[in-house]
Design a protein around this motif. Structure first.
Motif, PDB file in Angstrom:
ATOM      1  N   CYS A  61     -11.091  -3.231   5.217  1.00 43.76           N
ATOM      2  CA  CYS A  61      -9.692  -3.474   5.613  1.00 43.76           C
ATOM      3  C   CYS A  61      -8.985  -2.201   6.069  1.00 43.76           C
ATOM      4  CB  CYS A  61      -8.909  -4.112   4.469  1.00 43.76           C
ATOM      5  SG  CYS A  61      -9.649  -5.593   3.769  1.00 43.76           S
ATOM      6  N   ALA A  62      -9.747  -1.227   6.570  1.00 45.56           N
ATOM      7  CA  ALA A  62      -9.154   0.060   6.941  1.00 45.56           C
ATOM      8  C   ALA A  62      -8.096  -0.087   8.023  1.00 45.56           C
ATOM      9  CB  ALA A  62     -10.240   1.032   7.387  1.00 45.56           C
TER      10      ALA A  62
ATOM     11  N   SER B 178      -8.292   1.907  -0.980  1.00 44.62           N
ATOM     12  CA  SER B 178      -7.236   2.097   0.015  1.00 44.62           C
ATOM     13  C   SER B 178      -6.656   3.499  -0.058  1.00 44.62           C
ATOM     14  CB  SER B 178      -6.130   1.058  -0.181  1.00 44.62           C
ATOM     15  OG  SER B 178      -6.646  -0.248  -0.022  1.00 44.62           O
TER      16      SER B 178
ATOM     17  N   LYS C 125      -6.762   6.360   2.917  1.00 45.77           N
ATOM     18  CA  LYS C 125      -5.604   7.132   3.392  1.00 45.77           C
ATOM     19  C   LYS C 125      -5.850   8.627   3.288  1.00 45.77           C
ATOM     20  CE  LYS C 125      -1.743   3.960   2.957  1.00 45.77           C
ATOM     21  NZ  LYS C 125      -0.349   3.830   2.508  1.00 45.77           N
TER      22      LYS C 125
ATOM     23  N   LEU D 124       0.820  -1.210   0.000  1.00 43.09           N
ATOM     24  CA  LEU D 124       0.000   0.000   0.000  1.00 43.09           C
ATOM     25  C   LEU D 124       0.851   1.256   0.000  1.00 43.09           C
ATOM     26  CD1 LEU D 124      -2.723  -1.156   2.519  1.00 43.09           C
ATOM     27  CD2 LEU D 124      -2.821  -1.135   0.037  1.00 43.09           C
TER      28      LEU D 124
ATOM     29  N   VAL E  11      -5.037  -1.059   6.048  1.00 43.63           N
ATOM     30  CA  VAL E  11      -4.611   0.038   5.171  1.00 43.63           C
ATOM     31  C   VAL E  11      -3.916   1.128   5.972  1.00 43.63           C
ATOM     32  CG1 VAL E  11      -5.437   1.860   3.621  1.00 43.63           C
ATOM     33  CG2 VAL E  11      -6.417  -0.429   3.478  1.00 43.63           C
TER      34      VAL E  11
ATOM     35  N   THR F  31      -5.114  -8.750   2.715  1.00 49.08           N
ATOM     36  CA  THR F  31      -4.170  -8.383   3.772  1.00 49.08           C
ATOM     37  C   THR F  31      -3.230  -9.522   4.156  1.00 49.08           C
ATOM     38  OG1 THR F  31      -5.525  -9.088   5.666  1.00 49.08           O
ATOM     39  CG2 THR F  31      -5.991  -6.910   4.729  1.00 49.08           C
TER      40      THR F  31
END
Length: 199
Positions: free
Chosen positions: A107-108, A89, A93, A66, A111, A164
């Protein structure tokens, strides 16, 4: 409040999204769930439906860096669902850098794993209560609601693992795990607010 980003991962039917929304309101900070899809769709020109469909397509085990996110994701030559994950993602951010907020799913926690002052929360509940909430509040209409609730969790776990390489719901990945079967949702919001303000 100091710049803090709260990520909420949740079992289906646990009330996690409701808790996240109430928490954002109480802290007076932005709440992001489907809003992330809207922002990502605007960034790519793809339809929102593409993003919803991509979330259900996750098999295998792909680790993505990432740190190399750029707007020109077409150069990656990746399947559509993986490009969509990269765009989402990037949006996660960006909103995290803008200021304090609450982010649900996607999936924060992963990330933003290198983001300072990120608080990761996992919300779960007994299966019986999750089925009850899913049928009454989420209007799940099914002959086998227990099976459907578990299938949704399996999809979330597969999506998380695919992007992930980690196990969804594993306690070590979160700062706090809370069972919504034990308290009213409003009381849980109060507990989380206290925890966040003392961090």
């Amino acid at each position: 409040m100091q710049h803090k980003v709260i990520t909420i991962s949740r079992q289906y039917g646990s009330g996690g999204r409701i808790v996240a929304q109430k928490l954002a309101e109480k802290l007076n900070i932005p709440f992001y769930d489907n809003e992330l899809i809207n922002l990502a769709a605007e960034k790519t020109g793809l339809s929102k439906e593409c993003f919803h469909e991509a979330e259900s397509v996750s098999t295998g085990n792909l680790l993505l860096s990432l740190t190399t996110l750029t707007p020109s994701i077409d150069s990656y030559g990746l399947p559509l669902n993986e490009k969509i994950f990269l765009v989402q993602s990037q949006v996660i951010k960006e909103v995290a850098e803008q200021g304090s907020c609450v982010i649900v799913g996607r999936c924060a926690d992963y990330v933003l794993s290198e983001f300072p002052n990120c608080i990761n929360i996992f919300i779960h509940a007994d299966l019986e209560e999750r089925v009850q909430r899913a049928t009454q509040l989420y209007h799940l209409n099914s002959k086998h609601p227990e099976s459907d609730v578990l299938k949704t969790d399996k999809k979330r776990a597969g999506y998380y693992s695919y992007f992930t390489g980690h196990k969804w719901g594993k306690l070590e990945n979160y700062d706090l795990s809370i069972d919504t079967s034990k308290m009213a949702l409003d009381d849980i919001v109060d507990v989380l607010q206290c925890y966040i303000e003392k961090r």
